[in-house]
Design an enzyme around this catalytic site. Structure first.
Site, PDB file in Angstrom:
ATOM      1  N   LYS A 102      -3.423  13.314  -2.791  1.00 13.97           N
ATOM      2  CA  LYS A 102      -3.223  11.981  -3.049  1.00 13.97           C
ATOM      3  C   LYS A 102      -4.050  12.160  -1.247  1.00 13.97           C
ATOM      4  O   LYS A 102      -4.414  11.587  -0.618  1.00 13.97           O
ATOM      5  CB  LYS A 102      -2.697  11.278  -2.542  1.00 13.97           C
ATOM      6  CG  LYS A 102      -3.223   9.408  -2.384  1.00 13.97           C
ATOM      7  CD  LYS A 102      -1.368   8.413  -2.541  1.00 13.97           C
ATOM      8  CE  LYS A 102      -1.323   9.045  -4.001  1.00 13.97           C
ATOM      9  NZ  LYS A 102      -0.056   7.038  -4.858  1.00 13.97           N
TER      10      LYS A 102
ATOM     11  N   LYS B 282       8.224  14.478  -2.150  1.00 18.55           N
ATOM     12  CA  LYS B 282       8.817  12.966  -3.856  1.00 18.55           C
ATOM     13  C   LYS B 282      10.540  13.170  -2.912  1.00 18.55           C
ATOM     14  O   LYS B 282      11.007  14.151  -3.359  1.00 18.55           O
ATOM     15  CB  LYS B 282       8.274  13.127  -4.497  1.00 18.55           C
ATOM     16  CG  LYS B 282       7.534  11.346  -5.268  1.00 18.55           C
ATOM     17  CD  LYS B 282       7.364  10.447  -4.801  1.00 18.55           C
ATOM     18  CE  LYS B 282       7.173   9.161  -4.864  1.00 18.55           C
ATOM     19  NZ  LYS B 282       6.208   8.819  -4.120  1.00 18.55           N
TER      20      LYS B 282
ATOM     21  N   SER C 197       0.253  -5.286   2.485  1.00 15.67           N
ATOM     22  CA  SER C 197      -0.568  -5.692   1.317  1.00 15.67           C
ATOM     23  C   SER C 197      -1.442  -4.472   1.582  1.00 15.67           C
ATOM     24  O   SER C 197      -2.510  -4.365   0.689  1.00 15.67           O
ATOM     25  CB  SER C 197      -1.540  -6.820   1.735  1.00 15.67           C
ATOM     26  OG  SER C 197      -2.060  -6.197   2.975  1.00 15.67           O
TER      27      SER C 197
ATOM     28  N   THR D 104      -1.242  -1.660   0.159  1.00 14.43           N
ATOM     29  CA  THR D 104      -2.197  -0.625  -1.220  1.00 14.43           C
ATOM     30  C   THR D 104      -2.945  -1.731  -2.046  1.00 14.43           C
ATOM     31  O   THR D 104      -4.056  -1.004  -2.696  1.00 14.43           O
ATOM     32  CB  THR D 104      -0.442  -0.210  -2.156  1.00 14.43           C
ATOM     33  OG1 THR D 104       0.048   0.715  -1.407  1.00 14.43           O
ATOM     34  CG2 THR D 104      -1.194   1.044  -3.403  1.00 14.43           C
TER      35      THR D 104
ATOM     36  N   ASN E  20       3.597  -6.063  -5.825  1.00 10.61           N
ATOM     37  CA  ASN E  20       3.296  -5.654  -4.547  1.00 10.61           C
ATOM     38  C   ASN E  20       1.618  -5.460  -4.690  1.00 10.61           C
ATOM     39  O   ASN E  20       0.691  -6.210  -3.846  1.00 10.61           O
ATOM     40  CB  ASN E  20       4.170  -5.003  -3.837  1.00 10.61           C
ATOM     41  CG  ASN E  20       2.851  -4.998  -2.594  1.00 10.61           C
ATOM     42  OD1 ASN E  20       2.830  -3.299  -2.609  1.00 10.61           O
ATOM     43  ND2 ASN E  20       3.687  -5.721  -1.367  1.00 10.61           N
TER      44      ASN E  20
ATOM     45  N   SER F  36       2.002   0.315  20.278  1.00  6.78           N
ATOM     46  CA  SER F  36       2.074  -0.454  19.173  1.00  6.78           C
ATOM     47  C   SER F  36       0.326  -0.503  19.098  1.00  6.78           C
ATOM     48  O   SER F  36      -0.313  -1.105  20.204  1.00  6.78           O
ATOM     49  CB  SER F  36       1.830  -2.287  18.760  1.00  6.78           C
ATOM     50  OG  SER F  36       1.649  -2.752  19.908  1.00  6.78           O
TER      51      SER F  36
END
Length: 536
Positions: free
Chosen positions: A151, A163, A250, A252, A291, A430
C-alpha cells in the site's frame, strides 16, 4: 581427420556447457496458495500472498530484463537474483509475539498476548496500525504487515510495512486496564527495538484510537525516548493537541472518493464501462457507515452521486431518490446509530445485490465471494475496506466486466495523511504556518495590481478582474486541513496515473488489483535490488 575430431569435440563441449546452464525458473504460485483462487472463504493472509505471487508472475520477465545492466552476470545469475528478491518480498522478515501479566481492577491476574510483524525493511521507518481484537493472531498480523508494504509503495510513501495487535476484547476492560495493557505492550516492543521514530511507526486500527496513541507517545517519552527530539513521531493518529494533524479523521474516506473520481473522470476508463464521465446521477451503495464508509459516502454525495443504500450490521437503509448524507451524519451523531432514520426505509433484501452503479464495501473482509458475486449488479467497486473481495468472487466479477479500484490503492488515504503527520512531527512545524499567509496575500495583491493598472487606461471602461473559483480555492487554502486535503489528492493522482499506465503496459484490462500490485512491487524490488543483498 583431426579437424573433424576437433569440431566434434567442440560441438560436444558446447552441448555439455548448454546442458549445465539451468533453464530459467519461472516464478510459480506456491502450491498451498493455488486453491485460494477458488476457495469460498480463504484466509486473508493467503489472499494477500496470492495477489502478490500473481503479480510477480506477470512482471518477472521485465525484472530479469532490468538485470541486463549487470553485463558481467550470466543469464542464470540474473534469474537467481530476481528469484531471491521476489522470494524475500513474499516473506516476513520479523515477527514478534509477547506475553505479559496484568492485575485487573478486581484483583484477578491475566496473561495478555500481543504481536508485531515487520514485512521487509527496504524502507525505514515501517508503518502499520495496532489493533485490539480477539481474533488477532500471528498469521493475520503478518498478512496486514505485507499489505502495508504494498500500500505504501502504491502511493509512493517512503515506508516499509508493519502491523501489530493485542488479542483482547477491549469492551471487557476498564480504561485504566486498557492503559496498563497499552503501556506494557509499548515497553515490550521498545525493549526489542521493534518501534521508534526511525524504526517502526504505529497508528490506530481496529478498536484503537488517538487515545491509545497518546499513551504510547507518553510511555516512550518518559522511558526510551526521553532524549529523542522526535519522540512525538513514534506514532501517528494522535490527537491534534498532542502532535496530530488536522484532516486525518476523514482522510481514508476522502481517499476512497478521490480514487473513484480519478477513474470516473477518465473517458478512456469510462468507455470500458460504457458510462459518461463524472459522478452525476451515479447510484451508489455503501457497505459500512463507520469512519471510512461515512466519509466516503459524504464525499461522493457532495460530488453529485446518489447514495441510494447504506448497509450496516444492525440495519440497512435505502432511498431510491438518494439519502442526504449530511443529514444522516447529524442523525447518527445524536442517536449513535443509523437505525430509525426516518428519511429512508429499512431494506429487507441484501443491498450488496441491489441495483446500483457503484458499490463501496467499507467495513469488513470477504463480503464479496463466489457465492454472491453473480448476483452483484454494480459495474464499479471501490474497496474502502481491506480485503472485502475474495479472489474467487473477483474473478467472477472481472469476467462480467466490473471495474475494481482495489483496497491497496483505494483506502490508502489514511496512511498518506499519517505520513504528513509524521513529517509534521519531525519538522516541528504545522502545515501552513510558515507560508500560507504569504501565498494568499500574493494572489490578492496580483489581482489588485492588475485592477489598478487597468484603471489607468483612459477613455476605456473595463470591468474589475475577479479570480475564478479554482484560483479562489488556491488563495483560501491556508488552514492545515485544507493543505493536507490538497496534498492527499496530489498523492492519489500520482498513484492512479502509475496504476493506469501499468494496466496498459501489461494489458490487464479491468484487473486493476494486479496492476496496483505490479506497480507497487516494481518499486519495492528496485529499492531492494539497488541496496544490495548483504550477507553481513
Amino acid at each position: 581427420m583431426f579437424r573433424g575430431i576437433t569440431l566434434g569435440l567442440g560441438t560436444w563441449q558446447k552441448a555439455r556447457s548448454f546442458q549445465q546452464v539451468p533453464r530459467r525458473q519461472e516464478h510459480k504460485m506456491p502450491e498451498h496458495l493455488k486453491k485460494v483462487e477458488t476457495d469460498k472463504d480463504p484466509e486473508f493472509s493467503a489472499m494477500v500472498l496470492y495477489y502478490y505471487h500473481k503479480a510477480a508472475q506477470k512482471m518477472e520477465k521485465e525484472l530479469v530484463k532490468e538485470m541486463d545492466v549487470y553485463s558481467h552476470m550470466k543469464p542464470e545469475e540474473k534469474q537467481a537474483r530476481v528469484t531471491a528478491i521476489l522470494n524475500l518480498i513474499g516473506s516476513v522478515t520479523t515477527s514478534l509475539e509477547v506475553s505479559f501479566p496484568i492485575i485487573k481492577s478486581n484483583g484477578q491476574y491475566e496473561i495478555i498476548t500481543g504481536y508485531r510483524s515487520h514485512h521487509i525493511r527496504h524502507r525505514l521507518p515501517l508503518k502499520g496500525g495496532i489493533r485490539y481484537a480477539t481474533d488477532v493472531d500471528e498469521s493475520e498480523v503478518k498478512a496486514l504487515a505485507s499489505i502495508m508494504t504494498f500500500k505504501c509503495a502504491c502511493v509512493n510513501l517512503p515506508y516499509g510495512g508493519s502491523k501489530g495487535g493485542i488479542r483482547i476484547d477491549p469492551k471487557k476492560y476498564t480504561v485504566n486496564e486498557l492503559q496498563t495493557i497499552t503501556r506494557r505492550y509499548t515497553m515490550e516492543l521498545l525493549k526489542r527495538n521493534m518501534i521508534g521514530p526511525g524504526i517502526d511507526v504505529p497508528a490506530p486500527d481496529v478498536n484503537t484510537s488517538p487515545r491509545e496513541m497518546s499513551w504510547i507517545v507518553d510511555q516512550y517519552t518518559k522511558t526510551f525516548g526521553y532524549k529523542d527530539i522526535n519522540a512525538a513521531a513514534i506514532v501517528t493518529g494522535k490527537p491534534v493537541h498532542c502532535g496530530g494533524i488536522n484532516g486525518r479523521n476523514s482522510a481514508t474516506g476522502r481517499g476512497v472518493w478521490k480514487a473513484g473520481d480519478l477513474f470516473l473522470q477518465d473517458k478512456e476508463w469510462m468507455d470500458l464501462l460504457k458510462w459518461k464521465t463524472g459522478w452525476k446521477d451515479k447510484k451508489v451503495i455503501v457497505q459500512g457507515f463507520g469512519n471510512v464508509g461515512s466519509f466516503a459516502a459524504k464525499f461522493v454525495h457532495e460530488a453529485g452521486a446518489k447514495v441510494i443504500g447504506i448497509k450496516e450490521m444492525d440495519v440497512s437503509l435505502e432511498n431510491k431518490d438518494g439519502i442526504d448524507i449530511n443529514d444522516l451524519f447529524a442523525y447518527k451523531d445524536e442517536k449513535k446509530s443509523i437505525k430509525g432514520y426516518s428519511k429512508a426505509t429499512e431494506a429487507k433484501s441484501d443491498l450488496l445485490k441491489a441495483e446500483c452503479d457503484i458499490l463501496m464495501p467499507c467495513a469488513t473482509q470477504k463480503v464479496i465471494t463466489s457465492e454472491n458475486a453473480n448476483d452483484i449488479k454494480a459495474k464499479m467497486i471501490l474497496e474502502g475496506a481491506n480485503g472485502p473481495t475474495t479472489p474467487a468472487g473477483e474473478k467472477i466479477l472481472l469476467d462480467k466486466g466490473v471495474l475494481f479500484v482495489p483496497d491497496l490503492y483505494c483506502n490508502a488515504g489514511g496512511v498518506t495523511v499519517s505520513y504528513f503527520e509524521y513529517l509534521k512531527n519531525i519538522n516541528h512545524v504545522s502545515y501552513g504556518k510558515m507560508n500560507s499567509k504569504t501565498t494568499s496575500q500574493l494572489i490578492h495583491e496580483v489581482i489588485n495590481s492588475i485592477n489598478e493598472s487597468l484603471c489607468q487606461a483612459k477613455d476605456v471602461e473595463l470591468p474589475d478582474i475577479e479570480p475564478n473559483d479554482r484560483l479562489k480555492q488556491i488563495r483560501d487554502c491556508t488552514k492545515e486541513a485544507e493543505i493536507v486535503d490538497a496534498a492527499l489528492q496530489t498523492v492519489m493522482e500520482s498513484a492512479a496515473a502509475g496504476i493506469k499506465a501499468t494496466a496498459n503496459q501489461f494489458e490487464l484490462c479491468n484487473d486493476l488489483r494486479t496492476a496496483a500490485y505490479v506497480w507497487s512491487v516494481f518499486k519495492i524490488f528496485r529499492a531492494m535490488e539497488s541496496s544490495g543483498i548483504s550477507q553481513q
